[in-house]
Design a protein around this motif. Sequence first.
Motif, PDB file in Angstrom:
ATOM      1  N   ILE A   8     -78.409  -2.813  49.242  1.00 45.31           N
ATOM      2  CA  ILE A   8     -77.360  -2.115  49.999  1.00 45.31           C
ATOM      3  C   ILE A   8     -76.461  -1.341  49.044  1.00 45.31           C
ATOM      4  N   ASN A   9     -76.077  -1.975  47.946  1.00 40.77           N
ATOM      5  CA  ASN A   9     -75.252  -1.307  46.937  1.00 40.77           C
ATOM      6  C   ASN A   9     -75.941  -0.048  46.424  1.00 40.77           C
ATOM      7  N   LEU A  10     -77.223  -0.191  46.093  1.00 39.35           N
ATOM      8  CA  LEU A  10     -77.979   0.935  45.552  1.00 39.35           C
ATOM      9  C   LEU A  10     -78.089   2.061  46.569  1.00 39.35           C
ATOM     10  N   GLN A  11     -78.446   1.740  47.792  1.00 38.74           N
ATOM     11  CA  GLN A  11     -78.584   2.771  48.825  1.00 38.74           C
ATOM     12  C   GLN A  11     -77.262   3.471  49.082  1.00 38.74           C
ATOM     13  N   TYR A  12     -76.192   2.705  49.160  1.00 37.43           N
ATOM     14  CA  TYR A  12     -74.869   3.290  49.395  1.00 37.43           C
ATOM     15  C   TYR A  12     -74.503   4.275  48.284  1.00 37.43           C
ATOM     16  N   LEU A  13     -74.671   3.855  47.040  1.00 36.46           N
ATOM     17  CA  LEU A  13     -74.276   4.718  45.924  1.00 36.46           C
ATOM     18  C   LEU A  13     -75.194   5.927  45.774  1.00 36.46           C
ATOM     19  N   ILE A  14     -76.460   5.797  46.126  1.00 35.50           N
ATOM     20  CA  ILE A  14     -77.351   6.964  46.105  1.00 35.50           C
ATOM     21  C   ILE A  14     -76.870   7.995  47.126  1.00 35.50           C
ATOM     22  N   HIS A  15     -76.576   7.526  48.332  1.00 32.63           N
ATOM     23  CA  HIS A  15     -76.095   8.452  49.363  1.00 32.63           C
ATOM     24  C   HIS A  15     -74.730   9.038  48.996  1.00 32.63           C
ATOM     25  N   ALA A  16     -73.860   8.206  48.450  1.00 31.98           N
ATOM     26  CA  ALA A  16     -72.545   8.696  48.022  1.00 31.98           C
ATOM     27  C   ALA A  16     -72.700   9.726  46.905  1.00 31.98           C
ATOM     28  N   ARG A  17     -73.615   9.468  45.972  1.00 34.79           N
ATOM     29  CA  ARG A  17     -73.857  10.428  44.888  1.00 34.79           C
ATOM     30  C   ARG A  17     -74.379  11.752  45.433  1.00 34.79           C
ATOM     31  N   ASP A  18     -75.338  11.681  46.361  1.00 31.21           N
ATOM     32  CA  ASP A  18     -75.892  12.904  46.942  1.00 31.21           C
ATOM     33  C   ASP A  18     -74.824  13.701  47.681  1.00 31.21           C
ATOM     34  N   LEU A  19     -73.980  13.016  48.436  1.00 29.48           N
ATOM     35  CA  LEU A  19     -72.880  13.692  49.126  1.00 29.48           C
ATOM     36  C   LEU A  19     -71.912  14.307  48.120  1.00 29.48           C
ATOM     37  N   THR A  20     -71.654  13.580  47.050  1.00 23.88           N
ATOM     38  CA  THR A  20     -70.744  14.074  46.021  1.00 23.88           C
ATOM     39  C   THR A  20     -71.279  15.343  45.370  1.00 23.88           C
ATOM     40  N   GLN A  22     -73.108  17.546  46.854  1.00 20.58           N
ATOM     41  CA  GLN A  22     -73.011  18.627  47.842  1.00 20.58           C
ATOM     42  C   GLN A  22     -71.566  19.049  48.069  1.00 20.58           C
ATOM     43  N   ASP A  23     -70.673  18.081  48.180  1.00 15.54           N
ATOM     44  CA  ASP A  23     -69.274  18.372  48.495  1.00 15.54           C
ATOM     45  C   ASP A  23     -68.385  17.315  47.847  1.00 15.54           C
ATOM     46  N   PRO A  24     -68.017  17.513  46.575  1.00 19.57           N
ATOM     47  CA  PRO A  24     -67.268  16.497  45.839  1.00 19.57           C
ATOM     48  C   PRO A  24     -65.955  16.093  46.500  1.00 19.57           C
ATOM     49  N   GLN A  25     -65.245  17.030  47.064  1.00 16.06           N
ATOM     50  CA  GLN A  25     -63.955  16.688  47.670  1.00 16.06           C
ATOM     51  C   GLN A  25     -64.133  15.855  48.932  1.00 16.06           C
ATOM     52  N   LEU A  26     -65.117  16.196  49.754  1.00 14.39           N
ATOM     53  CA  LEU A  26     -65.388  15.417  50.953  1.00 14.39           C
ATOM     54  C   LEU A  26     -65.823  14.006  50.567  1.00 14.39           C
ATOM     55  N   ALA A  27     -66.698  13.901  49.594  1.00 19.66           N
ATOM     56  CA  ALA A  27     -67.169  12.588  49.148  1.00 19.66           C
ATOM     57  C   ALA A  27     -66.020  11.751  48.598  1.00 19.66           C
ATOM     58  N   ALA A  28     -65.142  12.372  47.835  1.00 16.64           N
ATOM     59  CA  ALA A  28     -63.993  11.646  47.286  1.00 16.64           C
ATOM     60  C   ALA A  28     -63.131  11.096  48.415  1.00 16.64           C
ATOM     61  N   THR A  29     -62.947  11.884  49.442  1.00 15.74           N
ATOM     62  CA  THR A  29     -62.144  11.453  50.576  1.00 15.74           C
ATOM     63  C   THR A  29     -62.831  10.334  51.350  1.00 15.74           C
ATOM     64  N   LEU A  30     -64.116  10.491  51.644  1.00 20.22           N
ATOM     65  CA  LEU A  30     -64.829   9.505  52.446  1.00 20.22           C
ATOM     66  C   LEU A  30     -65.026   8.177  51.714  1.00 20.22           C
ATOM     67  N   TYR A  39     -66.751  12.821  40.686  1.00 20.69           N
ATOM     68  CA  TYR A  39     -67.499  13.636  39.722  1.00 20.69           C
ATOM     69  C   TYR A  39     -68.315  12.761  38.776  1.00 20.69           C
ATOM     70  N   MET A  40     -67.764  11.609  38.374  1.00 23.88           N
ATOM     71  CA  MET A  40     -68.524  10.690  37.523  1.00 23.88           C
ATOM     72  C   MET A  40     -69.765  10.194  38.261  1.00 23.88           C
ATOM     73  N   LEU A  41     -69.608   9.850  39.527  1.00 22.61           N
ATOM     74  CA  LEU A  41     -70.732   9.386  40.332  1.00 22.61           C
ATOM     75  C   LEU A  41     -71.790  10.478  40.454  1.00 22.61           C
ATOM     76  N   ALA A  42     -71.370  11.697  40.664  1.00 20.57           N
ATOM     77  CA  ALA A  42     -72.307  12.821  40.834  1.00 20.57           C
ATOM     78  C   ALA A  42     -73.181  13.029  39.603  1.00 20.57           C
ATOM     79  N   GLU A  43     -72.686  12.667  38.443  1.00 22.29           N
ATOM     80  CA  GLU A  43     -73.410  12.891  37.195  1.00 22.29           C
ATOM     81  C   GLU A  43     -74.433  11.790  36.877  1.00 22.29           C
TER      82      GLU A  43
END
Length: 97
Positions: A8-20, A22-30, A39-43
């Motif tokens: 669950i942790n892995l799936q969540y962070l993969i999806h969060a990274r992908d969203l980040t 695409q749209d870093p500000q939206l991901a940061a908010t969500l 930005y660290m997650l996106a990298e």
Amino acid sequence: MTYDFSQINLQYLIHARDLTRQDPQLAATLTGLGDDLAYMLAELTPYQLSQIAQIKLPLLIPRQETWWWSRLFAALREGRAEELATIMEHATLFTVL
């Protein structure tokens, strides 16, 4: 009884990274991570994120300690297994409180 939240942790962070990515500000908010942590997650690479599978405790519980997330992402990015172990010790303290 101990539960394993590693997938669950892995799936969540993969999806969060992908969203980040695409749209870093939206991901940061969500995610509540803030711009810098988003930005660290996106990298993070797929291999670096795969290290999350070692973490059995839930990462999805509310954590407002941005230093913890920053430390986790830095340890993943730099491949520091000992640092990951230390971070997980801190996570255990948070879940007990």
